[in-house]
Design a protein around this motif. Structure first.
Motif: not given
Length: 79
Positions: A45-50, A53-56, A23-31, A8-14
């Motif tokens: 539920v993955l968003l609670e880890f970020f 700005e989707l930084r861990p 890149l926004t949290p909602l765009h990530l969920l859409r993707i 997932l982190l590689a996908v977010i970085e790409m």
């Protein structure tokens, strides 16, 4: 990327490095929904880890473990 085994982190970085994608949290969920078929109700539920700005916010291995658990049924269905 996820169906090819990327974390997932590689996908977010790409996505972050794609100048044509905002890149926004909602765009990530859409993707995740469009590319892999994960419903928003599950992937959110993955968003609670970020942070917003989707930084861990937690260790990366915890993020990858949880993401792998969540995505596994959908990635397997793709293959």
């Amino acid at each position: 990327m996820a169906t090819e085994g990327a974390g997932l982190l590689a996908v977010i970085e790409m996505l972050r490095n794609d100048a044509e994608f905002r890149l926004t949290p909602l765009h990530l969920l859409r993707i995740l929904g469009e590319a892999v078929g994960v419903p928003w109700t599950e992937s959110r539920v993955l968003l609670e880890f970020f942070d917003p700005e989707l930084r861990p916010l937690v260790p990366e291995d915890e993020i990858e473990r949880r993401a792998e658990e969540l995505l596994a049924p959908y990635v397997a269905a793709e293959g």
